[in-house]
Design an enzyme around this catalytic site. Structure first.
Site, PDB file in Angstrom:
ATOM      1  N   ASN A   1       0.662  17.189   7.232  1.00 65.37           N
ATOM      2  CA  ASN A   1       0.020  16.470   6.127  1.00 65.37           C
ATOM      3  C   ASN A   1      -1.454  16.235   6.457  1.00 65.37           C
ATOM      4  O   ASN A   1      -1.944  15.089   6.486  1.00 65.37           O
ATOM      5  CB  ASN A   1       0.746  15.148   5.857  1.00 65.37           C
ATOM      6  CG  ASN A   1       0.584  14.687   4.416  1.00 65.37           C
ATOM      7  OD1 ASN A   1      -0.196  15.256   3.657  1.00 65.37           O
ATOM      8  ND2 ASN A   1       1.301  13.643   4.038  1.00 65.37           N
TER       9      ASN A   1
ATOM     10  N   HIS B   1       2.949   5.228   1.624  1.00 66.45           N
ATOM     11  CA  HIS B   1       4.188   5.965   1.364  1.00 66.45           C
ATOM     12  C   HIS B   1       5.159   5.172   0.498  1.00 66.45           C
ATOM     13  O   HIS B   1       5.925   5.758  -0.271  1.00 66.45           O
ATOM     14  CB  HIS B   1       4.867   6.348   2.682  1.00 66.45           C
ATOM     15  CG  HIS B   1       4.296   7.579   3.306  1.00 66.45           C
ATOM     16  ND1 HIS B   1       3.245   7.548   4.198  1.00 66.45           N
ATOM     17  CD2 HIS B   1       4.626   8.892   3.174  1.00 66.45           C
ATOM     18  CE1 HIS B   1       2.963   8.783   4.583  1.00 66.45           C
ATOM     19  NE2 HIS B   1       3.776   9.614   3.980  1.00 66.45           N
TER      20      HIS B   1
END
Length: 422
Positions: free
Chosen positions: A318, A349
């Site tokens: 990521n 998140h």
């Protein structure tokens, strides 16, 4: 999931068309901005229905902040509003969906938009509110000197190439792409006359797109086969825990973690291919003279699977989110930058407890890895066999540490996480 794949495949076709028929030599910047924005809005509504209103509300709220807030505070207000709205949406989803059942998950695009809003706000603050000598070389390069127009702002946040799966890119890079300066700027970094060229070459993204589509196809096959055959839930099965030796459990943990990766490889590589197909993502020329299309790449699979340190692993996983965390948090945190960065990553998140288990554990693993490397590595550099032994040992430990850290991220809830760690 079907809507996601359908939109991304359609976006891939639209991206080729966009590059060929709406390239900078065929259409004005305003037309390119308008097309990218309208298609992006259509994809959002197609995928998420009325839930897409959350994306548009957040975008317009922060456009108001960007044009009314004082420059010294613009990045603070934008950060609080964007992260606050995202967190409220995460909380609301807890009461609508059970753990892991995210059938109408609009939070993905909202997370990407939050990254872009805060990135632009920080870079605008750097460009207008700070002196050049206060900035790092990277901050100087990315600083935005003027507030964007509404069309530029909407295009950057809602364009069809990145609205579904990202990645987050820098505002100046995106504007340079729309205006047709993106590739040219990177090519000027090389002395082409020394290489025998009379004029600048015209790199094509087709080869890079085809390569990434092959990775996407392999990832999809692995996802459809491995993920179902090796579920993460099995590692907390009572019979498995009672009858399986500890080392075997660690081995199976590695297998199920590997099986969970292909869906990320699929989504991120396909998103990268979509941007490349539109002509966005050129990053220059490598040491062999080959054109690179990895400016927006979100992962380096080889470096992930061969990582010999926790730092190397997370730097190649990521990638664009890691860059965002560095630019908006780590580089600006007044104290404890590592801890604050991991906490922000968890909050971004969502609010599932598993995320906090993962990222708080990640702080400890990072600090431990730094201590081991600084205190032990130099003892193993005196000979090739010792260096190989060190690399093998650190590869094993790194991979298992990652598995141990990310298992709660997949399981989400408190009960299975505590059972797993016990």
């Amino acid at each position: 999931q079907i809507n996601f794949v359908a939109c991304q495949l359609f976006a891939l076709l639209a991206a080729f068309w966009f590059r060929i028929y709406l390239g900078p030599s065929h259409a004005s910047s305003a037309v390119r901005h308008a097309f990218a924005t309208l298609f992006g809005i259509y994809f959002a509504v197609f995928c998420f229905g009325w839930y897409s209103i959350h994306l548009f509300v957040l975008v317009m709220m922060n456009y108001g902040i960007m044009n009314t807030a004082s420059i010294p505070n613009i990045h603070r207000y934008s950060f609080v509003v964007a992260m606050g709205y995202l967190t409220l949406c995460h909380i609301s989803r807890i009461y609508i969906f059970h753990y892991g059942i995210l059938t109408t998950d609009f939070s993905g695009p909202l997370m990407i938009i939050t990254q872009k809003i805060t990135t632009l706000a920080c870079q605008l603050h750097d460009g207008i509110g700070r002196q050049a000598e206060e900035l790092t070389a990277e901050q100087n390069r990315l600083a935005v000197k003027t507030r964007p127009s509404l069309l530029e702002y909407l295009s950057y946040l809602l364009n069809f190439m990145s609205i579904i799966a990202g990645p987050c890119s820098n505002y100046k890079d995106y504007i340079a792409f729309i205006e047709g300066r993106h590739v040219h700027m990177k090519l000027l970094e090389v002395n082409w006359k020394q290489k025998g060229y009379d004029r600048l070459p015209d790199p094509s993204p087709t080869g890079a797109v085809m390569y990434k589509l092959c990775i996407t196809l392999v990832s999809l096959v692995l996802f459809l086969t491995l993920t179902k055959n090796f579920p993460m839930a099995y590692i907390i099965d009572n019979e498995f825990l009672d009858k399986t030796p500890f080392l075997s459990r660690l081995g199976y943990l590695y297998v199920v973690t590997q099986a969970a990766k292909p869906k990320y490889y699929f989504a991120w590589t396909l998103a990268d291919a979509v941007n490349n197909a539109a002509g966005y993502g050129f990053s220059g020329v490598d040491e062999r003279g080959a054109f690179r299309w990895d400016l927006l790449s979100n992962l380096n699979i080889w470096n992930i699977e061969t990582a010999t340190s926790f730092k190397m692993y997370i730097e190649n996983w990521n990638i664009q989110t890691a860059a965002w965390l560095k630019r908006v948090c780590y580089d600006r945190a007044p104290w404890y930058p590592t801890a604050l960065t991991f906490i922000l990553s968890a909050l971004w998140h969502g609010i599932y407890p598993g995320y906090y288990f993962t990222f708080l554990t990640g702080i400890l693993i990072t600090l431990a890895a730094r201590a081991i490397r600084s205190n032990c590595r130099h003892y193993f550099l005196s000979s090739v066999p010792l260096k190989i032994a060190y690399d093998v040992a650190t590869w094993v430990v790194t991979q298992l540490a990652v598995c141990y850290t990310v298992a709660p991220f997949v399981m989400l809830a408190v009960e299975p996480t505590v059972k797993f760690y016990k």
